[in-house]
Motif scaffolding. Structure first.
Motif, short mmCIF file in Angstrom:
data_model
loop_
_atom_site.label_atom_id
_atom_site.label_comp_id
_atom_site.label_asym_id
_atom_site.label_seq_id
_atom_site.Cartn_x
_atom_site.Cartn_y
_atom_site.Cartn_z
N ASP A 21 0.90 -1.36 0.12
CA ASP A 21 0.08 -0.15 -0.10
C ASP A 21 0.69 1.14 0.05
O ASP A 21 0.47 2.15 -0.42
N LYS B 19 1.30 4.24 -3.04
CA LYS B 19 0.98 5.63 -2.90
C LYS B 19 2.26 6.69 -3.13
O LYS B 19 2.04 7.88 -3.49
N SER C 256 -13.33 4.10 10.83
CA SER C 256 -13.01 5.10 9.77
C SER C 256 -13.13 3.99 8.23
O SER C 256 -12.98 2.90 8.45
N ASP C 257 -13.28 4.64 7.16
CA ASP C 257 -13.42 4.19 6.06
C ASP C 257 -12.22 3.26 5.71
O ASP C 257 -12.02 2.21 5.20
N LYS C 258 -11.25 3.85 5.93
CA LYS C 258 -9.74 3.36 5.86
C LYS C 258 -9.57 2.03 6.77
O LYS C 258 -9.16 1.20 5.84
N ASP D 75 -11.94 -0.74 4.99
CA ASP D 75 -11.28 -1.06 3.82
C ASP D 75 -10.08 -2.09 4.15
O ASP D 75 -10.05 -3.03 3.33
N PHE D 76 -9.29 -1.67 4.90
CA PHE D 76 -8.01 -2.66 5.16
C PHE D 76 -8.51 -3.68 5.77
O PHE D 76 -7.94 -4.94 5.67
N LEU E 231 -3.95 4.09 10.42
CA LEU E 231 -5.39 3.40 10.59
C LEU E 231 -5.70 3.52 12.09
O LEU E 231 -7.00 3.55 12.19
#
Length: 850
Positions: A19, A23, A246-248, A251-252, A334
């Protein structure tokens, strides 16, 4: 590497590297991971670390996981100057002491703050600490004790469990814990040992109603590793660092699960936990630091490629500029705010969870600013409803009567020879049962009723082998409690400092203090009470003689003084007569000691020691058991075998004066004490609850209990004034009547003497009989009386005898001479009347015309 934790973290590292560089494709550096298996052994972990440093020239090592392994590897890292990034949380491993150690999680001591707040929130006063042997467990022991001390909770026992012990050993230890009264347990162990431990907890029946189990963060984060099929941890509370959703993160979690399943399809139990998420963020931070270091040291590549000599590990050289970059860095990861300060990851918010079913239910949060709250950004204190062991929602009180004595609490009571209004122990002759009555017993029963739980107890009198006489003093009874003879003491036990060294007292439920009972003097019975309002000097001053015009002028001023004196005298006399001024014969204990007189005290009381400390010897001290004995001793006085005063506590004095108020009073000198209280062994968990119940009873029921046992006093012990003063009697006016009687008697005697003298010729006459003399005297008295009245009504009427006496008196002759000396010019006129009176007497009429 083959453990669930190893597989989970390996997957996290791989995803994190992928990841990050997806990025940051423009970065010139890249992390190349080398994996080695520590095999859950300290030596293997150290050997693997040396291999990585020597053969692969690694710039940093992530791991090992356990504190005991990390202890070895950190020492090697310090010598080789290679940073060791480990989640080991033991406080014995300090990034401050070991500069090449970077802690991947918060110090385990920080979690003690939310744990202590939970214990304080539920008002549990004692706990048992269960910890795993090794660096992980031992390092927290002193910090845990200190955290409990700060909230007033006592660590009653500490149980250390070795990872290699048998299940039978765990069972034996649990049965020992079960015999204790403490029911709050804090467990600090890793999942493998904790799983075995809690299975045995269930077997011993210690995961039932009334028990409390709290687990630390290391176990709370790995609850999914435990076998939940038997639901062995239902109702357990745990604390863990909070990761905001959180969305992060979501997703993780999905991506990690997919990759883990593809790598390890046979492992269906492993789940992502806090340590894996932190490791993901750590890799991000390490990759950023590596790129930053590369920019700083792009001209120093040759140094990194130099050969390392491991013949002497102390000379191992590697890149050191990476260290300061990873000991202090911060970014949004995260886990939220991923902040490393001085080599330690910071954590500020903890989540409190309740184990239910196969998972945990959040019931609240803790943060330094707001303490325990139901919601994170809410200042509402408290926790959401908790499901406790035994599937109950009733908050456990945190202790139970030990199994060996679970039926009843043994309550010791003093055996008194008198003053039974406070406590009285009697044996029913028919049933043989002990019957307890008295003020103290009623207060205790009311306190027990006010407790939020039932308290089974039985009273046991403190008596000698004969079953009738006291086995000792109150101090002996307290000592017996401290030695385990009783579980509590109920009675008129005074709270004293030396007793508090041996036992623990509840809050007091009576007034406090020690004073003297002495005989009193009633000023109203004084014969000369009417003289009391003015001092002797003032009485003398009021007799000033008026002899001149200047004195007459002064009298005008004195009129005001007289008015003030009269008003003051009237007010003072009225107050003295209507409000009894009771004065003690002795006002100070030192006065009695100075005179060498005797003092009494209640038998068995601590007052004897107090009197000894004040300087009284054994010969001067006498003990009594009843108020009747008090009365008799005070009435006799020291000179006749009694005492001059009795020293006792205020509750007894109030009761005594309620009955003997007419003759005795209390001195104002009071020695301070703390009052009566119930006593328990030191560290007893009952103290907090019973003291709280004492306050409730004192506020709501104590007046009724007091009125039930003690009659309303008919006087004020402080002043001696009766609540309903007696009417005024003859004693209050004896002095006035004495003066009146004396003056009246004197006037009568003078009159009789004068009357008899005037009629002496008749009395001495021999021509009359006694009866005739009496008749003449009576007629003369009647005439004398009538003439006296007539003279008062008509001054001009006078008897011949009186006129003769006046005309022949020297005063009249002198008056004639003086009158002739005045001339008419002076304004005086004299006339002489020749009017005959009985042919023998002339009356001179002198008129002063001016």
């Amino acid at each position: 590497m083959n453990s669930s934790t190893g597989k989970m973290m390996n997957t996290c590292i791989s995803i994190a590297i992928r990841d990050f560089y997806r990025k940051h494709a423009d970065y010139t550096t890249e992390i190349l991971p080398y994996y080695r298996d520590s095999k859950q052994d300290d030596v293997e972990a150290a050997s693997a670390a040396i291999d990585l440093m020597k053969n692969h020239r690694v710039m940093a090592i992530i791991g090992p996981m356990t504190s005991s392994q990390a202890d070895f590897v950190i020492e090697i890292g310090n010598k080789a100057k290679v940073p060791i990034i480990s989640p080991a949380t033991s406080p014995l491993l300090s990034p401050i002491d070991s500069s090449y150690f970077v802690r991947l999680g918060p110090d385990s001591t920080y979690q003690l703050k939310p744990i202590a707040e939970v214990i304080k929130h539920f008002k549990w006063t004692e706990v048992v600490f269960v910890y795993e042997d090794g660096e992980y467990g031992r390092g927290l022991v002193p910090y845990f004790s200190e955290a409990m001390r700060k909230i007033g909770t006592k660590v009653m026992y500490q149980t250390v469990i070795y990872p290699s012990v048998s299940d039978d050993w765990i069972l034996a230890e649990l049965y020992k814990l079960k015999t204790m009264q403490t029911r709050v347990f804090v467990v600090h162990a890793l999942p493998e040992l904790a799983s075995r431990f809690f299975k045995k907890v269930n077997e011993t029946g210690m995961m039932e109603d009334g028990y409390v189990w709290i687990i630390t963060e290391g176990l709370t984060n790995r609850l999914h590793y435990l076998d939940h099929k038997d639901e062995s941890m239902q109702g357990v509370l745990g604390v863990m660092s909070y990761i905001p959703k959180s969305d992060k993160l979501t997703d993780f979690g999905k991506r990690w699960k997919q990759e883990f399943r593809s790598r390890h399809p046979e492992d269906v139990e492993t789940e992502l936990d806090m340590s894996g998420i932190r490791l993901y963020d750590t890799v991000f931070g390490l990759a950023k630091a590596l790129e930053h270091m590369s920019i700083q040291n792009k001209d120093d590549k040759q140094k990194r490629d130099s050969k390392m000599d491991f013949d002497d590990i102390g000379t191992l050289e590697t890149e050191t500029s990476l260290l300061p970059l990873i000991r202090n860095f911060r970014f949004d990861g995260l886990t939220g705010d991923f902040n490393v300060i001085n080599g330690t990851l910071q954590a500020s918010v903890y989540q409190i969870v309740n184990v239910i079913g196969n998972g945990e239910k959040p019931i609240g949060f803790w943060c330094p600013k707001n303490g325990i709250t139901k919601k994170l950004n809410d200042q509402t204190n408290g926790l959401k409803p908790v499901t406790w062991p035994g599937d109950t929602h009733v908050i456990p009180k945190g202790w139970e009567t030990p199994v060996r004595n679970k039926n009843r609490l043994r309550i010791g009571v003093p055996m008194k020879g008198g003053l039974n209004q406070f406590i009285n122990a009697n044996i029913d002759p028919e049933t043989g049962q002990l019957i307890m009555t008295g003020f103290c017993v009623d207060v205790f029963n009311a306190v027990v009723d006010a407790l939020p739980y039932a308290l089974n107890h039985e009273f046991m009198p403190f008596v000698s082998s004969d079953g009738k006489t006291p086995a000792g003093s109150y101090d002996d009874l307290v000592l017996n409690l401290s030695n385990g003879g009783y579980d509590a003491i109920v009675g008129d036990i005074t709270i004293l400092a030396n007793r508090s060294d041996k036992v623990t007292f509840t809050l007091p439920y009576t007034e406090a203090g020690v004073s003297l009972i002495v005989r009193k003097k009633d000023e109203r019975k004084s014969t000369w009470i009417f003289l009391k309002p003015l001092e002797t000097e003032l009485w003398i001053t009021t007799g000033e003689k008026v002899t001149s015009n200047l004195s007459r002028f002064v009298v005008i001023v004195w009129v005001l003084v007289v008015l003030v004196l009269t008003s003051s005298y009237t007010a003072s006399l009225t107050s003295t007569l209507m409000v009894p001024q009771l004065r003690p014969r002795y006002t100070d204990i030192n006065e009695i000691k100075r005179l060498g007189e005797s003092v009494g005290y209640q038998e068995g009381s601590f007052v004897r020691n107090l009197l000894k400390d004040l300087g009284f010897n054994d010969r001067q001290l006498k003990n009594y058991s009843t108020f009747e004995e008090y009365d008799k001793a005070l009435e006799l006085g020291s000179q006749n075998g009694g005492v001059s005063a009795i020293m006792d506590e205020l509750p007894y004095i109030r009761l005594f004066l309620a009955k003997y108020c007419d003759n005795y009073t209390m001195t104002r000198s009071t020695y301070k004490t703390a009052g009566f209280g119930f006593a328990f062994p030191q560290g007893s968990p009952l103290i907090h609850d019973v003291s709280k119940a004492v306050l409730q009873v004192t506020e709501k029921q104590l007046i009724n209990i007091t009125n039930r046992w003690f009659a309303e006093p008919n006087c004020d012990p402080q002043t001696g004034a009766k609540a309903y003063p007696d009417g005024l009697g003859l004693d209050s006016f004896k002095g006035v009547f004495l003066i009146t009687a004396s003056s009246t008697t004197a006037a009568l005697l003078i009159f009789i003497f004068m009357f008899l003298y005037q009629n002496r010729e008749t009395l001495l006459s021999k021509d009359h009989s006694v009866s005739q003399k009496i008749a003449v005297i009576a007629k003369a008295f009647d005439v004398f009386k009538d003439d006296d009245v007539s003279r008062k009504s008509n001054p001009e009427a006078a008897t011949v005898e009186e006129v003769n006496n006046i005309s022949n008196s020297p005063a009249v002759s002198v008056f004639h001479q003086e009158a002739e000396m005045f001339s008419h010019d002076d304004g005086f006129t004299t006339t002489e009347s020749q009017t005959p009176v009985h042919d023998t007497i002339h009356v001179v009429d002198l008129t002063i015309t001016n």
